[in-house]
Design a protein around this motif. Structure first.
Motif, PDB file in Angstrom:
ATOM      1  N   SER A 305       0.827  -1.195   0.000  1.00 54.83           N
ATOM      2  CA  SER A 305       0.000   0.000   0.000  1.00 54.83           C
ATOM      3  C   SER A 305       0.864   1.248   0.000  1.00 54.83           C
ATOM      4  O   SER A 305       2.068   1.183   0.176  1.00 54.83           O
ATOM      5  CB  SER A 305      -0.934   0.006   1.227  1.00 54.83           C
ATOM      6  OG  SER A 305      -0.182  -0.087   2.412  1.00 54.83           O
ATOM      7  N   SER A 327      -3.892   0.464  -2.127  1.00 57.49           N
ATOM      8  CA  SER A 327      -3.682  -0.382  -0.971  1.00 57.49           C
ATOM      9  C   SER A 327      -4.196  -1.760  -1.345  1.00 57.49           C
ATOM     10  O   SER A 327      -5.186  -1.893  -2.057  1.00 57.49           O
ATOM     11  CB  SER A 327      -4.447   0.156   0.249  1.00 57.49           C
ATOM     12  OG  SER A 327      -4.068  -0.550   1.411  1.00 57.49           O
ATOM     13  N   SER A 328      -3.513  -2.794  -0.886  1.00 58.87           N
ATOM     14  CA  SER A 328      -3.843  -4.119  -1.384  1.00 58.87           C
ATOM     15  C   SER A 328      -3.637  -5.183  -0.328  1.00 58.87           C
ATOM     16  O   SER A 328      -2.683  -5.134   0.440  1.00 58.87           O
ATOM     17  CB  SER A 328      -2.976  -4.442  -2.610  1.00 58.87           C
ATOM     18  OG  SER A 328      -3.031  -5.807  -2.929  1.00 58.87           O
ATOM     19  N   MET A 332      -5.975  -9.225  -3.895  1.00 58.42           N
ATOM     20  CA  MET A 332      -6.286  -8.210  -4.910  1.00 58.42           C
ATOM     21  C   MET A 332      -5.591  -8.516  -6.239  1.00 58.42           C
ATOM     22  O   MET A 332      -4.456  -8.963  -6.274  1.00 58.42           O
ATOM     23  CB  MET A 332      -5.878  -6.827  -4.426  1.00 58.42           C
ATOM     24  CG  MET A 332      -6.621  -6.336  -3.197  1.00 58.42           C
ATOM     25  SD  MET A 332      -8.331  -5.895  -3.532  1.00 58.42           S
ATOM     26  CE  MET A 332      -8.122  -4.333  -4.380  1.00 58.42           C
ATOM     27  N   TRP A 371     -10.506  -0.735  -7.224  1.00 57.31           N
ATOM     28  CA  TRP A 371     -10.985  -0.739  -5.842  1.00 57.31           C
ATOM     29  C   TRP A 371     -11.606  -2.073  -5.419  1.00 57.31           C
ATOM     30  O   TRP A 371     -11.676  -2.354  -4.233  1.00 57.31           O
ATOM     31  CB  TRP A 371     -12.009   0.367  -5.638  1.00 57.31           C
ATOM     32  CG  TRP A 371     -11.439   1.727  -5.863  1.00 57.31           C
ATOM     33  CD1 TRP A 371     -10.788   2.523  -4.968  1.00 57.31           C
ATOM     34  CD2 TRP A 371     -11.402   2.436  -7.108  1.00 57.31           C
ATOM     35  NE1 TRP A 371     -10.370   3.678  -5.545  1.00 57.31           N
ATOM     36  CE2 TRP A 371     -10.729   3.675  -6.876  1.00 57.31           C
ATOM     37  CE3 TRP A 371     -11.875   2.189  -8.390  1.00 57.31           C
ATOM     38  CZ2 TRP A 371     -10.524   4.617  -7.865  1.00 57.31           C
ATOM     39  CZ3 TRP A 371     -11.665   3.133  -9.396  1.00 57.31           C
ATOM     40  CH2 TRP A 371     -11.003   4.333  -9.127  1.00 57.31           C
ATOM     41  N   THR A 394     -10.317  -1.806  -1.753  1.00 59.42           N
ATOM     42  CA  THR A 394      -9.376  -0.742  -1.394  1.00 59.42           C
ATOM     43  C   THR A 394     -10.131   0.368  -0.681  1.00 59.42           C
ATOM     44  O   THR A 394     -11.151   0.864  -1.183  1.00 59.42           O
ATOM     45  CB  THR A 394      -8.689  -0.183  -2.650  1.00 59.42           C
ATOM     46  OG1 THR A 394      -7.855  -1.193  -3.199  1.00 59.42           O
ATOM     47  CG2 THR A 394      -7.826   1.013  -2.307  1.00 59.42           C
ATOM     48  N   SER A 400      -6.640  -1.475   2.930  1.00 57.72           N
ATOM     49  CA  SER A 400      -7.460  -2.377   2.125  1.00 57.72           C
ATOM     50  C   SER A 400      -7.867  -3.569   2.969  1.00 57.72           C
ATOM     51  O   SER A 400      -7.195  -3.932   3.947  1.00 57.72           O
ATOM     52  CB  SER A 400      -6.700  -2.835   0.879  1.00 57.72           C
ATOM     53  OG  SER A 400      -5.522  -3.511   1.254  1.00 57.72           O
ATOM     54  N   SER A 402     -10.112  -7.562   2.782  1.00 57.06           N
ATOM     55  CA  SER A 402     -10.864  -8.592   2.063  1.00 57.06           C
ATOM     56  C   SER A 402     -11.797  -9.271   3.056  1.00 57.06           C
ATOM     57  O   SER A 402     -11.414  -9.536   4.206  1.00 57.06           O
ATOM     58  CB  SER A 402      -9.934  -9.618   1.411  1.00 57.06           C
ATOM     59  OG  SER A 402      -9.272 -10.393   2.379  1.00 57.06           O
ATOM     60  N   TYR A 427      -6.651  -7.624   6.502  1.00 58.43           N
ATOM     61  CA  TYR A 427      -6.461  -6.183   6.409  1.00 58.43           C
ATOM     62  C   TYR A 427      -4.998  -5.875   6.135  1.00 58.43           C
ATOM     63  O   TYR A 427      -4.095  -6.560   6.624  1.00 58.43           O
ATOM     64  CB  TYR A 427      -6.892  -5.504   7.719  1.00 58.43           C
ATOM     65  CG  TYR A 427      -6.666  -4.014   7.746  1.00 58.43           C
ATOM     66  CD1 TYR A 427      -7.529  -3.146   7.086  1.00 58.43           C
ATOM     67  CD2 TYR A 427      -5.578  -3.470   8.433  1.00 58.43           C
ATOM     68  CE1 TYR A 427      -7.319  -1.776   7.109  1.00 58.43           C
ATOM     69  CE2 TYR A 427      -5.361  -2.100   8.463  1.00 58.43           C
ATOM     70  CZ  TYR A 427      -6.235  -1.264   7.798  1.00 58.43           C
ATOM     71  OH  TYR A 427      -6.027   0.094   7.811  1.00 58.43           O
ATOM     72  N   LYS A 429      -2.251  -2.301   5.496  1.00 58.67           N
ATOM     73  CA  LYS A 429      -2.122  -0.853   5.484  1.00 58.67           C
ATOM     74  C   LYS A 429      -0.663  -0.467   5.629  1.00 58.67           C
ATOM     75  O   LYS A 429       0.092  -1.073   6.390  1.00 58.67           O
ATOM     76  CB  LYS A 429      -2.936  -0.217   6.636  1.00 58.67           C
ATOM     77  CG  LYS A 429      -2.742   1.294   6.786  1.00 58.67           C
ATOM     78  CD  LYS A 429      -3.163   2.078   5.550  1.00 58.67           C
ATOM     79  CE  LYS A 429      -2.945   3.562   5.718  1.00 58.67           C
ATOM     80  NZ  LYS A 429      -3.204   4.323   4.488  1.00 58.67           N
TER      81      LYS A 429
END
Length: 813
Positions: A305, A327-328, A332, A371, A394, A400, A402, A427, A429
């Motif tokens: 990210s 951010s991933s 992603m 996104w 995102t 970001s 999932s 998560y 970041k």
């Protein structure tokens, strides 16, 4: 011939040399040097191996014919096939239709409007400027699949053997051996592989077949097909061993700039503009775009990210900026990229008592936008069905995340039916201001009726304890923090709970590492608890001091460790590498307990040779003596014989040095050609350009290599053949004298009998020759014009005992 006059007016761009200056030794005989007076702008026509760049991006290395154009400049001669390989959209130009191999002798701008070609002779670099509209749109570092090399047929084995013998003053002597074999057979695009192990001890010995399978790539789909024993991909569900078939997309077949997640940057330019993209203050990309909308979709994945700052600088100097959120989490995908896998086969359980049913699995992950990445999958058998769906999202500056849910229905080992769900969140970041990265924080909660596939097929011998291995929740986190630009701190934690049990599995680790004045320091602490209740913790401190001033390529080491229920242990040692290419490594260690008792002394050495690697170690502690040893390497059986090598990796190359032995390879310690002139480069990167270069500093005295570097692009598992043309024999500086005693004119060409390579005579009538036969005469054909008086022949005889570069004077008749 026309000769330059002494009073000729020469432009500043030209380099002028008066030809009369070379007539000192040959009055009245001079060479025409006018073509060389223009430096890089003009040289002799012919075929040159050049590095081709298109719009300042390196594309490939090609052999290209050049002809004389106006004012003696060199003009490249292309074919439609070559232009296509350089990325030109040949279908868009009438002049490029028809025979792909026909030569185009007209300038490039005649064939492609507004295109230019500039050749720099001194660096053998060809720069092409081609309008974007004339190019096939491709990602940066794209490699044409036609260059992917499936390699040559080969059978090989990679072996790793290790053993140890232990002698004790009180007690029985013990010994053990272990052999790891990874065997392979290549033919075309197919790869057959087998992985087996053998272990032996004083009490028992046995063979184990780990897996066997056949695999190949499907280039047009950027995917792979596997049949046999393998493991599922594990992107959505936990990875399982199986026997059957698998078809899955392979990101390794994508250009480097397309692997991993990076957002698509869209914008609009008013003029021919420069687009600069930065992340966390670092420049990660720069492009030049035409007026109008633009799309940049080939950024390299730089981190999980960190928003992108996009700066558009117009031709008039004006700029405008915007921020692209980035951010991933690992799930992603890039916009438009589809990742998938499909499996059908029989489950291979670790415990032979477990059920091993036929099962299938499907998984799909799609990058819908910058996104959102939706994903879904299913895993099923006759008594089990799981459905999974989720989203990767995102959240701009917030990072970001999932989120997914899996619903499963299972019939357990004893016939009991169970149904439940499992929720998972991950998560990620990165905080650029504080240089903090939460690489992944994840949490999963499963209801009491939810079972993984392997849990549902597990047999517990104690029926009353059936559900004790049933996972309830799992939490994990990993954090990295940079402090003062020199200290890297890390922390990770994992904890898992179970239904109907107070048992827990957990692990915590924290530490830092730094370097001050070239001295490396690290400190770590770990604590763990297993499901069965056993726990452990350890504190470790390490220091590594370079000793290059006194002993090159060596380090002094110190380690302090303290474990639960044990006293502190201190270790001091010396480690390093030896020889010019660092092919040997060694270490000496002395251990002391907290009460200064000698716990043990150990020595270890490893050597990498062209035939394989060997290692040996010795350890002594009071009355206990242990000797360890090992041997590893590869054996390749190919169309030209058998070649031994260091332990091979996934893809490899077979070097053929035309019979020259002792030829070393750059940057790979210990690798050199054997007595037949063959060597194996043990590891290459699949689907990437790999540069293989000869170490010319350590060539044998009787070997000369014509082309010292080549580039190959192997497919996964391929053994690519790389041939280096070499001359073997004596080397000599030969002074050629004509019948009247004068030297042969400067610029004369010399060809040795049996070769096609031409050498050039210098201004003193001396020519450098290599590959001369020893013990018998070699005929030289010398030519500096077409007339009979401008040619002669000479014979050179070199003694079989001679070595190094000789200096000879021979008559030329």
């Amino acid at each position: 011939m026309s000769f330059a006059m002494a009073n000729e007016i020469v432009s500043a761009a030209e380099v002028y040399f008066d030809p009369k200056m070379i007539e000192v030794h040959s009055p009245g005989v001079a060479a025409d040097l006018s073509i060389f007076n223009r430096g890089d702008k003009a040289q002799l026509p012919g075929i040159y191996n050049v590095e081709a760049y298109v719009n300042k991006q390196k594309v490939k290395k090609i052999a290209l014919r050049f002809i004389n154009a106006k004012e003696g400049t060199l003009q490249p001669v292309f074919t439609p096939e070559i232009l296509k390989s350089l990325g030109v959209n040949t279908l868009a130009f009438t002049a490029l239709q028809g025979n792909d191999k026909r030569e185009l002798t007209e300038p490039l701008n005649v064939v492609i409007p507004f295109a230019t070609a500039q050749f720099t002779f001194t660096t053998l670099r060809l720069d092409l400027s081609i309008p974007q509209a004339a190019l096939v749109r491709q990602a940066q570092d794209y490699i044409d699949p036609q260059r992917w090399d499936d390699g040559i047929p080969v059978f090989f084995t990679s072996y790793n053997f290790s053993g140890a013998s232990q002698r004790q003053e009180q007690g029985d002597d013990e010994s053990s051996q272990y052999l790891n074999l990874q065997n392979g057979l290549n033919f075309g695009a197919w790869r057959l592989r087998n992985y087996s192990t053998y272990s032996a001890s004083s009490e028992q010995h046995h063979w184990d077949n780990i897996e066997s399978y056949a695999e190949r790539d499907i280039k047009s789909l950027e995917a792979r097909l596997l049949a046999g024993q393998g493991m599922t991909q594990g992107d959505l569900f936990n990875s399982l061993q199986f026997t059957g078939g698998e078809f899955y997309s392979d990101d390794a077949m994508l250009p480097n700039s397309q692997r991993g997640f990076a957002p698509v940057v869209r914008g609009e330019a008013s003029t021919n503009a420069e687009v600069t993209i930065k992340q966390n203050g670092y420049l990660i990309a720069q492009r030049y775009v035409a007026p109008g909308p633009f799309v940049i979709d080939d950024l390299y994945p730089s981190s999980w990210s960190g928003d992108l700052d996009v700066i558009i600088k117009e031709a008039d100097g004006s700029t405008h900026k915007f921020t692209q959120p980035f951010s991933s989490v690992p799930i992603m995908q890039r916009q438009g990229h589809l990742k998938y896998n499909a499996v059908f086969g029989r489950y291979r359980a670790a415990d032979s008592k477990d059920k091993q049913p036929l099962f299938g699995e499907l998984a799909v992950i799609y990058g819908a936008s910058n996104w959102i990445t939706p994903y879904a999958g299913t895993r099923f058998s006759d008594k089990y069905l799981a459905l999974l769906s989720g989203l990767g999202i995102t959240l701009s500056e917030m990072g970001s995340v999932s989120l997914d849910v899996t619903h499963a229905r299972a019939t357990l080992y004893e016939g009991e039916r169970s149904e439940g769900s499992s929720w998972r969140a991950q998560y990620s970041k990165s905080l650029a201001a504080s240089d903090t990265s939460i690489s992944i924080g994840g949490y999963r909660y499963s209801s009491s009726g939810y079972y993984d596939f392997d849990e549902a097929n597990h047999r517990n011998d104690d029926e009353n304890q059936w559900q004790y291995d049933h996972k309830r929740s799992k939490f994990q986190i990993s954090v990295q923090q940079a402090l003062f630009s020199a200290v890297n701190f890390y922390f990770s934690a994992f904890q898992q709970n179970y239904w109907n049990s107070t048992a827990q599995s957990r692990n915590y680790m924290a530490g830092f590492n730094t370097s001050i004045a070239s001295v490396n320091y690290s400190l770590s602490y770990s604590a763990s608890k297993l499901e069965d209740g056993d726990s452990d913790n350890q504190l470790a401190f390490n220091v590594r001091v370079p000793l290059n001033k006194w002993l090159p390529h060596s380090w002094a080491t110190y380690a302090y460790t303290r474990q639960k229920d044990q006293g502190a242990i201190q270790q001091t040692g010396l480690s390093g590498t030896a020889f010019a290419d660092n092919r040997m490594s060694y270490s000496l260690q002395q251990s002391l307990s907290s009460d200064n008792q000698n716990l043990g002394t150990s020595t270890y050495a490893a050597y990498r040779s062209k035939y394989g690697n060997v290692n040996a170690g010795y350890y002594r502690q009071r009355d206990n003596v242990q000797l360890s040893y090992g041997l590893s390497g590869g054996l390749f059986i190919h169309e030209k014989g058998v070649t031994l090598s260091q332990p091979p990796g996934e893809s490899f190359a077979l070097i053929d040095a035309s019979g020259a032995s002792g030829v070393r390879v750059k940057n790979i310690p210990g690798v050199e050609t054997d007595w037949r002139g063959f060597a194996v480069i043990p590891y290459l990167t699949s689907y990437n350009e790999n540069r293989i270069a000869i170490d010319t500093k350590h060539l044998p005295d009787d070997v000369e290599i014509v082309q010292t570097a080549q580039e190959v692009v192997p497919t996964k598992g391929a053994l690519v053949a790389v041939r280096f043309k070499s001359f073997q024999g004596a080397r000599a500086l030969v002074h050629l004298q004509r019948e009247d005693g004068s030297p042969v004119p400067f610029g004369a060409g010399v060809v040795a009998d049996g070769t096609s390579e031409e050498s050039i005579v210098d201004d003193g009538g001396i020519v450098y020759l290599s590959g001369l036969k020893q013990g018998e005469p070699t005929q030289l054909s010398v030519k500096w014009g077409n007339a009979a008086s401008q040619q002669c022949r000479a014979w050179v005889t070199v003694s079989s005992e001679s070595s190094g570069v000789l200096s000879l004077t021979v008559p030329c008749h």
